[in-house]
Scaffold this motif. Structure first.
Motif, PDB file in Angstrom:
ATOM      1  N   HIS A   1      15.695   4.867   0.322  1.00  0.00           N
ATOM      2  CA  HIS A   1      14.502   3.865   0.277  1.00  0.00           C
ATOM      3  C   HIS A   1      15.037   3.037   1.276  1.00  0.00           C
ATOM      4  O   HIS A   1      15.766   1.903   1.291  1.00  0.00           O
ATOM      5  CB  HIS A   1      14.718   3.137  -1.174  1.00  0.00           C
ATOM      6  N   ARG A   2      14.395   3.115   2.552  1.00  0.00           N
ATOM      7  CA  ARG A   2      14.723   2.438   3.675  1.00  0.00           C
ATOM      8  C   ARG A   2      13.638   2.385   4.905  1.00  0.00           C
ATOM      9  O   ARG A   2      12.699   3.209   4.562  1.00  0.00           O
ATOM     10  CB  ARG A   2      15.926   3.393   4.365  1.00  0.00           C
ATOM     11  N   PRO A   3      13.825   1.402   5.553  1.00  0.00           N
ATOM     12  CA  PRO A   3      12.528   1.347   6.665  1.00  0.00           C
ATOM     13  C   PRO A   3      12.524   2.615   7.225  1.00  0.00           C
ATOM     14  O   PRO A   3      13.565   3.403   7.637  1.00  0.00           O
ATOM     15  CB  PRO A   3      13.055   0.248   7.525  1.00  0.00           C
ATOM     16  N   GLY A   4      11.327   2.942   7.743  1.00  0.00           N
ATOM     17  CA  GLY A   4      10.956   4.181   8.506  1.00  0.00           C
ATOM     18  C   GLY A   4      10.773   4.044   9.909  1.00  0.00           C
ATOM     19  O   GLY A   4      10.278   3.128  10.102  1.00  0.00           O
ATOM     20  N   LEU A   5      10.842   5.166  10.634  1.00  0.00           N
ATOM     21  CA  LEU A   5      10.568   4.946  11.863  1.00  0.00           C
ATOM     22  C   LEU A   5      10.017   6.286  12.488  1.00  0.00           C
ATOM     23  O   LEU A   5      10.812   7.217  12.344  1.00  0.00           O
ATOM     24  CB  LEU A   5      11.868   4.596  12.944  1.00  0.00           C
ATOM     25  N   LEU A   6       8.603   6.249  12.861  1.00  0.00           N
ATOM     26  CA  LEU A   6       8.093   7.508  13.165  1.00  0.00           C
ATOM     27  C   LEU A   6       7.843   8.058  14.392  1.00  0.00           C
ATOM     28  O   LEU A   6       7.729   6.952  15.443  1.00  0.00           O
ATOM     29  CB  LEU A   6       6.542   7.264  12.578  1.00  0.00           C
ATOM     30  N   LEU A   7       8.558   9.067  14.841  1.00  0.00           N
ATOM     31  CA  LEU A   7       8.617   9.484  16.489  1.00  0.00           C
ATOM     32  C   LEU A   7       7.576  10.449  16.534  1.00  0.00           C
ATOM     33  O   LEU A   7       7.510  11.552  15.819  1.00  0.00           O
ATOM     34  CB  LEU A   7       9.878  10.034  16.664  1.00  0.00           C
ATOM     35  N   ASP A   8       6.533  10.395  17.406  1.00  0.00           N
ATOM     36  CA  ASP A   8       5.563  11.301  17.722  1.00  0.00           C
ATOM     37  C   ASP A   8       6.017  12.226  18.759  1.00  0.00           C
ATOM     38  O   ASP A   8       6.057  11.953  19.867  1.00  0.00           O
ATOM     39  CB  ASP A   8       4.135  10.503  18.191  1.00  0.00           C
TER      40      ASP A   8
ATOM     41  N   THR B   1      10.283   6.165   0.585  1.00  0.00           N
ATOM     42  CA  THR B   1      10.748   6.238  -0.386  1.00  0.00           C
ATOM     43  C   THR B   1      10.839   7.843  -0.810  1.00  0.00           C
ATOM     44  O   THR B   1       9.754   8.179  -0.841  1.00  0.00           O
ATOM     45  CB  THR B   1      10.308   5.418  -1.601  1.00  0.00           C
ATOM     46  N   CYS B   2      12.089   8.353  -1.010  1.00  0.00           N
ATOM     47  CA  CYS B   2      12.177   9.857  -1.100  1.00  0.00           C
ATOM     48  C   CYS B   2      13.266  10.182  -1.773  1.00  0.00           C
ATOM     49  O   CYS B   2      14.223  11.108  -1.410  1.00  0.00           O
ATOM     50  CB  CYS B   2      12.142  10.366   0.210  1.00  0.00           C
ATOM     51  N   PHE B   3      13.298   9.749  -3.133  1.00  0.00           N
ATOM     52  CA  PHE B   3      14.463   9.974  -3.882  1.00  0.00           C
ATOM     53  C   PHE B   3      14.093  11.470  -4.582  1.00  0.00           C
ATOM     54  O   PHE B   3      13.268  11.947  -4.948  1.00  0.00           O
ATOM     55  CB  PHE B   3      14.427   8.932  -5.340  1.00  0.00           C
ATOM     56  N   PRO B   4      15.511  12.175  -4.143  1.00  0.00           N
ATOM     57  CA  PRO B   4      15.345  13.582  -4.533  1.00  0.00           C
ATOM     58  C   PRO B   4      15.513  13.909  -6.011  1.00  0.00           C
ATOM     59  O   PRO B   4      16.390  12.879  -6.644  1.00  0.00           O
ATOM     60  CB  PRO B   4      16.493  14.264  -3.760  1.00  0.00           C
ATOM     61  N   VAL B   5      14.965  14.705  -6.657  1.00  0.00           N
ATOM     62  CA  VAL B   5      15.230  15.130  -8.135  1.00  0.00           C
ATOM     63  C   VAL B   5      16.772  15.584  -8.248  1.00  0.00           C
ATOM     64  O   VAL B   5      17.138  16.083  -7.470  1.00  0.00           O
ATOM     65  CB  VAL B   5      14.311  16.632  -8.618  1.00  0.00           C
ATOM     66  N   LYS B   6      17.315  14.972  -9.195  1.00  0.00           N
ATOM     67  CA  LYS B   6      18.594  15.087  -9.534  1.00  0.00           C
ATOM     68  C   LYS B   6      18.860  16.643 -10.282  1.00  0.00           C
ATOM     69  O   LYS B   6      19.089  16.600 -11.186  1.00  0.00           O
ATOM     70  CB  LYS B   6      19.122  14.003 -10.515  1.00  0.00           C
ATOM     71  N   ILE B   7      19.310  17.498  -9.350  1.00  0.00           N
ATOM     72  CA  ILE B   7      19.550  18.902  -9.883  1.00  0.00           C
ATOM     73  C   ILE B   7      20.885  19.156  -9.534  1.00  0.00           C
ATOM     74  O   ILE B   7      21.564  19.069  -8.439  1.00  0.00           O
ATOM     75  CB  ILE B   7      18.630  20.048  -8.932  1.00  0.00           C
ATOM     76  N   ALA B   8      21.791  19.303 -10.749  1.00  0.00           N
ATOM     77  CA  ALA B   8      23.156  19.251 -10.673  1.00  0.00           C
ATOM     78  C   ALA B   8      23.613  20.467  -9.815  1.00  0.00           C
ATOM     79  O   ALA B   8      23.134  21.693  -9.981  1.00  0.00           O
ATOM     80  CB  ALA B   8      23.768  19.435 -12.102  1.00  0.00           C
ATOM     81  N   GLY B   9      24.537  20.286  -8.857  1.00  0.00           N
ATOM     82  CA  GLY B   9      25.074  21.330  -7.861  1.00  0.00           C
ATOM     83  C   GLY B   9      24.139  22.033  -7.026  1.00  0.00           C
ATOM     84  O   GLY B   9      24.575  23.184  -6.674  1.00  0.00           O
TER      85      GLY B   9
ATOM     86  N   VAL C   1       6.962   8.832  -0.124  1.00  0.00           N
ATOM     87  CA  VAL C   1       5.949   7.870   0.089  1.00  0.00           C
ATOM     88  C   VAL C   1       6.358   7.211   0.992  1.00  0.00           C
ATOM     89  O   VAL C   1       7.464   6.701   1.338  1.00  0.00           O
ATOM     90  CB  VAL C   1       5.343   7.350  -1.106  1.00  0.00           C
ATOM     91  N   ALA C   2       5.288   6.393   1.707  1.00  0.00           N
ATOM     92  CA  ALA C   2       5.522   5.222   2.492  1.00  0.00           C
ATOM     93  C   ALA C   2       4.853   4.130   1.967  1.00  0.00           C
ATOM     94  O   ALA C   2       3.883   4.159   1.480  1.00  0.00           O
ATOM     95  CB  ALA C   2       5.107   5.291   4.045  1.00  0.00           C
ATOM     96  N   LEU C   3       5.734   2.929   1.891  1.00  0.00           N
ATOM     97  CA  LEU C   3       5.112   1.594   1.235  1.00  0.00           C
ATOM     98  C   LEU C   3       5.194   0.777   2.498  1.00  0.00           C
ATOM     99  O   LEU C   3       5.841   0.437   3.066  1.00  0.00           O
ATOM    100  CB  LEU C   3       6.119   0.963   0.537  1.00  0.00           C
TER     101      LEU C   3
ATOM    102  N   ARG D   1       0.952  -1.077   0.010  1.00  0.00           N
ATOM    103  CA  ARG D   1       0.070  -0.150  -0.035  1.00  0.00           C
ATOM    104  C   ARG D   1       1.007   1.266   0.121  1.00  0.00           C
ATOM    105  O   ARG D   1       1.951   1.345   0.643  1.00  0.00           O
ATOM    106  CB  ARG D   1      -0.890  -0.241   1.405  1.00  0.00           C
ATOM    107  N   ILE D   2       0.709   2.313  -0.774  1.00  0.00           N
ATOM    108  CA  ILE D   2       1.401   3.452  -1.025  1.00  0.00           C
ATOM    109  C   ILE D   2       0.566   4.535  -0.351  1.00  0.00           C
ATOM    110  O   ILE D   2      -0.629   4.906  -0.486  1.00  0.00           O
ATOM    111  CB  ILE D   2       1.503   3.824  -2.403  1.00  0.00           C
ATOM    112  N   ILE D   3       1.334   5.327   0.680  1.00  0.00           N
ATOM    113  CA  ILE D   3       0.860   6.425   1.533  1.00  0.00           C
ATOM    114  C   ILE D   3       1.847   7.515   1.004  1.00  0.00           C
ATOM    115  O   ILE D   3       2.805   7.562   1.210  1.00  0.00           O
ATOM    116  CB  ILE D   3       0.871   6.262   2.893  1.00  0.00           C
ATOM    117  N   ASP D   4       0.871   8.674   0.388  1.00  0.00           N
ATOM    118  CA  ASP D   4       1.614   9.902  -0.257  1.00  0.00           C
ATOM    119  C   ASP D   4       2.050  10.840   1.375  1.00  0.00           C
ATOM    120  O   ASP D   4       1.053  11.109   1.986  1.00  0.00           O
ATOM    121  CB  ASP D   4       0.534  10.601  -1.253  1.00  0.00           C
TER     122      ASP D   4
END
Length: 275
Positions: free
Chosen positions: A117-124, A253-261, A270-272, A20-23
């Motif tokens: 792209h790694r396991p997440g840990l949510l801290l409230d 999963t939070c790949f950043p846009v590849k902006i040079a420099g 997103v969370a999977l 399931r994908i959570i935005d």
């Protein structure tokens, strides 16, 4: 039958279900409040057809009548003027300063993709309100979450600040990490820390007032400046964290846009969640 049901019905017997994908991302919205306003210019499909005809004439000497296109339309085109820190984005080490104790800080296009792209840990930590999240509060949040992050896990702070997104209060009413709290997470091997707030540091006004009262420079942007000592990234301006299944049980999963420099890049975070 929904799309999800149709996909499940078509899947081979015994096949693993899709996660399931959570935005977790805010929209880039020119209508929302920003200290650096967004300019969003739209060329409509009809305007795109006329633009193409002009370009064909200018560059190739060819005449083309837009009326020959279906409906007289070609393609739309959006032009945006905005900072790389608008909307949900990932800060690179080069954002924190031009020099690091570990060497030259890397720009966003040079960061290793496996960090994002790694396991997440949510801290409230919503109880903090506006101000500083200290190490003791982070330690208590880890106890409440029931586990310590493994190296390279992505830790996300739920401050509750995203309820103000799109308004001026989003810039002033939130909580951010102090230096010891940031260092504690980095000591555990975390290399990406996220927040639903404007910044991983406390609000600008809060930091400056505390500096003026104490003269202690360590209260100024301690979470960002920690990145001058050790290389790490931040995800700022997340949202929808209440949709996560709990403190863990999901992959970020939070790949950043590849902006040079660049010192930051936008991300569709997103969370999977395993089905």
């Amino acid at each position: 039958m929904t799309v999800t049901e149709a996909a499940s019905a078509a899947a081979p017997a015994g096949a693993a279900k899709a996660p399931r994908i959570i935005d977790l991302s805010q929209a880039v919205d020119a209508a929302a409040w920003e200290p650096d306003p967004i300019v969003h210019e739209v060329m409509t499909p009809a305007e795109g057809a006329r633009h193409m005809a002009d370009e064909m004439k200018l560059h190739f000497g060819l005449d083309f009548d837009p009326a020959d296109l279906p409906g007289g339309e070609l393609l739309s085109l959006d032009t945006l003027t905005l900072t790389s820190h608008t909307g949900t984005h990932v800060d690179a080490p080069s954002h924190y300063g031009s020099r690091g104790d570990y060497g030259t800080p890397r720009h966003i296009d040079a960061m290793p993709l496996d960090w994002f792209h790694r396991p997440g840990l949510l801290l409230d930590v919503r109880d903090v309100g506006t101000g500083v999240i200290g190490r003791k509060r982070i330690e208590r949040a880890l106890d409440e979450a029931g586990r310590t992050p493994d190296p390279l896990d992505i830790v996300i702070l739920r401050t509750g600040a995203d309820r103000h997104a799109g308004t001026a209060r989003y810039f002033t009413d939130f909580a951010g990490l102090d230096g010891p709290a940031t260092d504690h997470l980095l000591d555990l091997g975390v290399r990406v820390i996220g927040t639903d707030a404007w910044s991983l540091d406390a609000p600008f006004g809060d930091m400056i007032r505390r500096f003026q009262e104490s003269g202690d420079r360590s209260v100024l942007w301690p979470a960002h400046f920690a990145g001058r000592r050790r290389e790490y990234c931040q995800i700022e301006r997340l949202t929808n964290l209440d949709a996560l299944p709990g403190p863990s049980g999901f992959t970020v999963t939070c790949f950043p846009v590849k902006i040079a420099g660049a010192g930051a890049g936008w991300t569709r975070a997103v969370a999977l969640v395993d089905a």
